[in-house]
Design an enzyme around this catalytic site. Structure first.
Site, PDB file in Angstrom:
ATOM      1  N   ASP A 115       0.755  -1.263  -0.072  1.00 35.80           N
ATOM      2  CA  ASP A 115      -0.159  -0.072   0.068  1.00 35.80           C
ATOM      3  C   ASP A 115       0.797   1.280  -0.052  1.00 35.80           C
ATOM      4  O   ASP A 115       2.048   1.119   0.129  1.00 35.80           O
ATOM      5  CB  ASP A 115      -0.946  -0.118   1.170  1.00 35.80           C
ATOM      6  CG  ASP A 115      -0.421  -0.003   2.541  1.00 35.80           C
ATOM      7  OD1 ASP A 115       0.831  -0.340   2.563  1.00 35.80           O
ATOM      8  OD2 ASP A 115      -1.073   0.588   3.469  1.00 35.80           O
ATOM      9  N   PRO A 116       0.358   2.465  -0.278  1.00 38.78           N
ATOM     10  CA  PRO A 116       1.135   3.649  -0.656  1.00 38.78           C
ATOM     11  C   PRO A 116       1.662   4.040   0.859  1.00 38.78           C
ATOM     12  O   PRO A 116       1.272   3.817   1.958  1.00 38.78           O
ATOM     13  CB  PRO A 116       0.226   4.614  -0.958  1.00 38.78           C
ATOM     14  CG  PRO A 116      -1.029   3.938  -1.305  1.00 38.78           C
ATOM     15  CD  PRO A 116      -1.180   2.813  -0.555  1.00 38.78           C
TER      16      PRO A 116
END
EC number: 3.2.2.27
Length: 231
Positions: free
Chosen positions: A74-75
């Site tokens: 995920d970011p």
């Protein structure tokens, strides 16, 4: 207070990718993602990456020229880091530990001097899809959007690329990414697996030689190899 009307439908995505993913955008799970996103925006929750960069991986990597998929989770959830490309950070932002190890492996593998910038856009423009499994995150809350349905979207992308393309390289780093192997046809594509580049990983990422192995495979299937130097 007036509602903010930013929604995923208004976010730019390359036309070829939009057509490639058209069916996914109509599915129930994706409608739920859009609903969750709009609800968060209307609550003034800060989301990374910025809205215009959520689909950056697709806008920078031409579908017709795709060669390699590097899957992240995920970011980054700290300010000014996430830019819609897995592992990448904008120019002039401190290089995170995992990306430092990626650069170390590039030096070990291909004798490429570690870059001073962590912006991997030049890889994307050559056909490297830097895809996070989850495409958004709440500020300062790692994996906070893991229940939104993004994994179903990214899984569909991996599976569709596997089915409709040939001669791709999938780099799966860490157990989370390795679990996606079942989505990929290994008779058509090269799957490269290693530990996660994070310094916290128990076994080493260093020494995997994925970058040279990928380029050897690309040449074997008649494709131009990637210039891994950061520009």
């Amino acid at each position: 207070m007036e509602e903010i009307t930013i929604n995923i439908d208004k976010i730019k995505i390359n036309d070829d990718w939009k057509e490639f993913l058209r069916d996914e955008f109509q599915k129930k799970y994706f409608l739920e993602i859009k609903k969750q996103y709009l609800n968060a925006i209307n609550q003034n929750i800060i989301i990374y990456p910025p809205a215009n960069l959520i689909f950056n991986a697709f806008n920078l990597c031409p579908l017709k020229e795709i060669k390699i998929i590097i899957l992240g989770q995920d970011p980054y959830h700290q300010p000014n880091q996430a830019m819609g490309l897995s592992f990448s950070v904008p120019k002039n932002v401190k290089i995170p530990p995992s990306l430092n190890n990626i650069f170390k492996e590039l030096q070990n593998d291909l004798n490429i001097t570690p870059a001073k910038s962590g912006d991997l856009s030049s890889w994307a423009k050559q056909g490297v899809l830097l895809l996070n499994s989850i495409l958004s995150v709440e500020a300062n809350k790692a994996a906070s959007h893991s229940s939104w349905g993004w994994q179903e979207f990214s899984d569909a992308i991996i599976h569709k690329l596997s089915n409709e393309k040939s001669g791709l390289v999938f780099m799966l780093w860490g157990n989370y990414a390795k679990n996606k192997e079942i989505l990929i046809d290994n008779t058509k594509h090269l799957i490269l697996k290693a530990a996660h580049p994070s310094p916290l990983a128990r076994t080493g990422f260093l020494g995997c030689k994925h970058f040279s192995k990928a380029n050897e495979f690309l040449k074997k299937v008649g494709k131009i190899p990637i210039d891994w130097k950061i520009v």
